[in-house]
Design a protein around this motif. Structure first.
Motif, short mmCIF file in Angstrom:
data_model
loop_
_atom_site.label_atom_id
_atom_site.label_comp_id
_atom_site.label_asym_id
_atom_site.label_seq_id
_atom_site.Cartn_x
_atom_site.Cartn_y
_atom_site.Cartn_z
N SER A 359 0.84 -1.20 0.00
CA SER A 359 0.00 0.00 0.00
C SER A 359 0.88 1.25 0.00
CB SER A 359 -0.91 0.01 1.23
OG SER A 359 -0.13 0.14 2.41
N LEU A 360 0.27 2.37 -0.36
CA LEU A 360 1.01 3.63 -0.40
C LEU A 360 1.41 4.11 0.99
CD1 LEU A 360 -1.11 5.53 -3.07
CD2 LEU A 360 1.18 4.62 -3.38
N GLY A 361 0.58 3.81 1.97
CA GLY A 361 0.83 4.31 3.32
C GLY A 361 1.70 3.40 4.18
N ALA A 362 2.13 2.27 3.63
CA ALA A 362 2.85 1.30 4.44
C ALA A 362 4.26 1.79 4.77
CB ALA A 362 2.92 -0.03 3.71
N VAL A 363 4.54 1.87 6.06
CA VAL A 363 5.89 2.14 6.58
C VAL A 363 6.03 1.36 7.88
CG1 VAL A 363 6.19 4.43 5.54
CG2 VAL A 363 5.08 4.24 7.76
N GLY A 364 7.23 1.26 8.36
CA GLY A 364 7.43 0.58 9.64
C GLY A 364 7.15 1.49 10.82
N TYR A 365 7.48 2.78 10.65
CA TYR A 365 7.36 3.77 11.72
C TYR A 365 6.91 5.09 11.10
CZ TYR A 365 10.35 0.29 13.94
OH TYR A 365 10.86 -0.88 14.42
N ASP A 366 6.08 5.83 11.83
CA ASP A 366 5.61 7.10 11.29
C ASP A 366 6.65 8.19 11.54
OD1 ASP A 366 5.27 7.90 13.96
OD2 ASP A 366 3.18 8.50 13.70
N ASP A 367 6.31 9.43 11.23
CA ASP A 367 7.28 10.53 11.33
C ASP A 367 7.39 11.10 12.74
OD1 ASP A 367 8.02 10.21 8.75
OD2 ASP A 367 7.11 12.05 7.99
N GLU A 368 6.81 10.40 13.72
CA GLU A 368 7.09 10.66 15.13
C GLU A 368 7.81 9.48 15.76
OE1 GLU A 368 3.88 13.72 16.90
OE2 GLU A 368 3.05 11.73 16.57
N GLY A 369 8.24 8.53 14.93
CA GLY A 369 8.96 7.38 15.44
C GLY A 369 8.09 6.37 16.15
N VAL A 370 6.81 6.33 15.80
CA VAL A 370 5.87 5.38 16.41
C VAL A 370 5.67 4.20 15.46
CG1 VAL A 370 3.52 5.04 17.28
CG2 VAL A 370 4.70 7.23 17.64
N ALA A 371 5.79 2.98 15.96
CA ALA A 371 5.56 1.80 15.13
C ALA A 371 4.14 1.82 14.60
CB ALA A 371 5.81 0.54 15.94
N THR A 372 4.00 1.56 13.32
CA THR A 372 2.67 1.65 12.69
C THR A 372 1.80 0.47 13.12
OG1 THR A 372 3.62 0.62 10.72
CG2 THR A 372 3.44 3.02 10.74
N GLN A 373 0.49 0.64 12.91
CA GLN A 373 -0.46 -0.35 13.40
C GLN A 373 -1.73 -0.36 12.56
OE1 GLN A 373 -2.43 1.43 17.22
NE2 GLN A 373 -0.37 2.30 17.12
N ARG A 374 -2.64 -1.23 12.94
CA ARG A 374 -3.94 -1.38 12.28
C ARG A 374 -5.02 -1.27 13.36
NH1 ARG A 374 -7.68 -5.61 10.92
NH2 ARG A 374 -8.29 -5.62 8.71
N TRP A 375 -6.09 -0.50 13.07
CA TRP A 375 -7.15 -0.37 14.07
C TRP A 375 -8.49 -0.11 13.37
CZ3 TRP A 375 -3.69 3.37 12.78
CH2 TRP A 375 -4.15 4.66 12.53
N ASP A 376 -9.57 -0.38 14.10
CA ASP A 376 -10.92 -0.20 13.58
C ASP A 376 -11.33 1.27 13.64
OD1 ASP A 376 -11.46 -2.94 13.08
OD2 ASP A 376 -11.89 -3.24 15.22
N LEU A 377 -11.96 1.74 12.56
CA LEU A 377 -12.63 3.04 12.57
C LEU A 377 -14.15 2.84 12.66
CD1 LEU A 377 -10.60 4.82 9.74
CD2 LEU A 377 -10.42 5.24 12.20
N ILE A 378 -14.67 1.97 11.82
CA ILE A 378 -16.09 1.61 11.81
C ILE A 378 -16.18 0.11 12.03
CG2 ILE A 378 -18.26 1.75 10.55
CD1 ILE A 378 -16.93 4.50 11.00
N LYS A 379 -16.90 -0.32 13.05
CA LYS A 379 -17.03 -1.74 13.38
C LYS A 379 -18.51 -2.12 13.36
CE LYS A 379 -15.45 -5.76 14.86
NZ LYS A 379 -14.63 -6.63 13.99
N ASP A 380 -18.86 -3.07 12.48
CA ASP A 380 -20.27 -3.50 12.35
C ASP A 380 -21.20 -2.29 12.15
OD1 ASP A 380 -19.41 -6.13 12.75
OD2 ASP A 380 -19.65 -5.95 14.93
N GLY A 381 -20.70 -1.32 11.39
CA GLY A 381 -21.49 -0.14 11.06
C GLY A 381 -21.44 0.99 12.07
N VAL A 382 -20.75 0.80 13.19
CA VAL A 382 -20.73 1.80 14.27
C VAL A 382 -19.37 2.50 14.32
CG1 VAL A 382 -20.90 2.14 16.77
CG2 VAL A 382 -22.42 0.52 15.62
N LEU A 383 -19.39 3.83 14.48
CA LEU A 383 -18.17 4.61 14.65
C LEU A 383 -17.50 4.25 15.97
CD1 LEU A 383 -16.29 7.04 13.86
CD2 LEU A 383 -17.89 8.48 15.17
N VAL A 384 -16.24 3.75 15.91
CA VAL A 384 -15.57 3.32 17.13
C VAL A 384 -14.24 4.04 17.39
CG1 VAL A 384 -16.64 1.04 17.15
CG2 VAL A 384 -14.46 1.35 15.95
N ASN A 385 -13.70 4.74 16.39
CA ASN A 385 -12.40 5.36 16.62
C ASN A 385 -12.13 6.42 15.55
OD1 ASN A 385 -9.89 5.82 17.87
ND2 ASN A 385 -9.52 3.62 18.13
#
Length: 544
Positions: A359-385
């Protein structure tokens, strides 16, 4: 980068004027300059100079980004190479906290004295900014990683491929389109290599090598009798891959309404299909306005995801801190705090992901030196994050950043940018054909096109590249002048079926604009083909 320019680059309906508008970063270098990287030990040495100088002047936190950014553009039209350009930008950006406030300074003078003075300037700026401060910066804690590295998992570095080979491919693409009946065709290849080194007073020294590629074209056919014309842009997706993306295997060549692209893209075959389809568009009937069930291909749906999900879940827009490039967000904190805001139907699961390979956004660490991750924004139709970085995390009760901070270059300050935001495929076994066969009156839409969205990311209108009428479960022919209108919540609640993971594909943007001063970033959006019932379709050729 203006919002309308983003659309222009998405469609690439441009000619020789393209170069004047591209975000060319850095100075021109010879086109066949050998590819190389800067020695990591040297970068660490320079970073330590900045860290020590900032600390000595009173900084309580410092991060340093040393960046070497390479861009290459190969631009052709019909049987000619119109332009070749290489650019390089190399320098250091230093961000500090002093007296509870941010300060930032940057330089391309890469000697130790200049770097130390730049660090001192960043501290001076922070202390001056603190005079206006009402609330000190609150950073989420971040443990240092020590010395680590990450490299894009490419198999063929596009910068090491001879320019002649790239130009020959593009000319072959043009030839295929012209032989197929196109009157005009332009093809383009954009390459990016970000060599980024991050160091911080938290104890991280992170070296990363990031590669991106975007092959694309625009085909035009003219009706000589009427002077009217139709176009068809490439259905390619920009990707975080190497030149292997443009070397399809036999198993990757899938022919039909669209050339499917996953980790390989057959650019010549897409041009052949494009020439045939643009001729078909000339004869297509104009759509009758009304309610339709829409079957949306991933090559189209990525842009709807980007505008109606990606941007409104950026926390700075939600808080009103960011309003540039089409406003703030209707997804205010009270909707998230309610824990039951029905963003979409129960089928709608949308994730943010900075780790997705290719993907275009794939990196190991962001520009604050934080390890990248995966998280839910919408879960089963509900806004969660939402999407949050280190100085935003506490606002939504997070004890760490989500790793989605980015700057377009060493010379620009980093801030919250969209990670890859993707609709998850359906859980069962369901193909695009299965989606179509259950539609009585509908339209199948392929490719992205023009769009409009309001200042709260709520009411919108989207076009596309190719439109096919569906009657009683069968595609009956091509349509034109199609755009659909909805609002974000109504649209995603109309999602009634999503194809399975075998149909999942990535789309995305090389030049997504945000901020003031403006910056661009690259981001992918994945989905499988999905069906949305009862969506309002208008005829774009008819006067209101």
């Amino acid at each position: 980068m203006k919002r309308r320019q983003f659309l222009r680059y998405t469609g690439l309906g441009v000619g020789a004027g393209l170069l004047a508008q591209l975000p060319l970063i850095g100075k021109a270098i010879p086109i066949e300059t050998p590819w190389y990287t800067i020695d990591v030990a040297r970068k660490k040495e320079l970073a330590d100079v900045a860290l020590n100088a900032a600390k000595s002047k009173g900084a309580t936190y410092t991060d340093v980004r040393i960046g070497r950014y390479l861009n290459q553009y190969v631009i052709t039209r019909e049987d000619k190479v119109e332009n070749l350009i290489n650019t390089e930008s190399y320098g250091i950006g230093i961000r500090v906290i002093a007296n509870g406030s941010w300060g930032f300074a940057a330089t391309d003078q890469m000697d130790k004295d200049s770097i130390a003075k730049t660090a001192e300037l960043a501290v001076i700026i922070a202390k001056e900014n603190s005079r206006l401060l009402t609330t000190p910066v609150e950073l989420a804690p971040q443990k240092g990683y020590g010395e680590v590295s990450w490299k894009a998992p490419i198999t063929k570095n596009a910068f090491e491929v001879p320019v002649k080979e790239k130009a020959d491919l593009l000319l072959a693409v043009n030839d295929a389109a012209l032989k197929g009946g196109a009157d005009y065709v332009g093809s383009y290849m954009f390459l990016v290599n970000e060599q980024k080194y991050f160091a911080s007073s938290d104890g991280s020294y992170i070296d990363q090598d990031i590669h991106r590629i975007w092959p694309t074209f625009n085909i035009t056919k003219i009706d000589k009798a009427t002077g009217k014309f139709e176009t068809r842009n490439a259905l390619s997706a920009p990707r975080g891959l190497g030149y292997e993306y443009l070397q399809p295997r036999d198993s990757d060549k899938i022919k039909g309404i669209t050339t499917l692209y996953r980790d390989r893209y057959d650019m010549i075959e897409d041009a052949r299909q494009g020439a045939s389809q643009v001729a078909e568009k000339m004869k297509a009937k104009s759509v009758e306005p009304g309610k339709y069930d829409l079957v949306l291909d991933p090559s189209h749906l990525w842009l709807t995801i980007h505008e109606s999900v990606g941007h409104p879940t950026e926390l700075d827009r939600v808080l009103g801190y960011e309003a540039n490039f089409a406003g703030t967000s209707f997804l205010t904190l009270d909707k998230w705090q309610s824990k039951n805001f029905k963003f979409g139907s129960p089928l709608v699961n949308i994730v943010a992901d900075k780790t997705q390979p290719g993907s275009l956004g794939a990196v190991g660490y962001d520009d604050e030196g934080v390890a990248t991750q995966r998280w839910d924004l919408i879960k089963d139709g509900v806004l969660v994050n939402y999407q949050a970085i280190r100085d935003q995390a506490h606002i939504i009760g997070l004890n760490q950043s989500q790793g989605c901070c980015y700057s377009q270059s060493w010379a620009d300050v980093q801030f919250q940018r969209m990670p890859n935001v993707s609709l998850q495929p359906g859980a069962g076994t369901l193909s695009p054909h299965d989606l179509i066969k259950n539609v009585e009156r509908g339209i199948y839409i392929v490719g992205d096109g023009s769009f409009s969205i309001d200042q709260q990311r709520y009411n919108f209108q989207f076009g596309g590249q190719l439109f096919y009428e569906i009657k009683n479960g069968q595609i009956t022919g091509m349509l034109k002048d199609v755009a659909y209108q909805s609002n974000t919540q109504e649209f995603w609640n109309s999602c009634k079926a999503i194809a399975d993971k075998s149909d999942y594909r990535l789309g995305g943007s090389f030049f997504d604009g945000k901020g003031q001063p403006e910056q661009v970033s690259a981001v992918s959006h994945g989905s499988a083909t999905a069906r949305f019932n009862g969506v309002n379709v208008i005829n774009t050729a008819r006067k209101i």
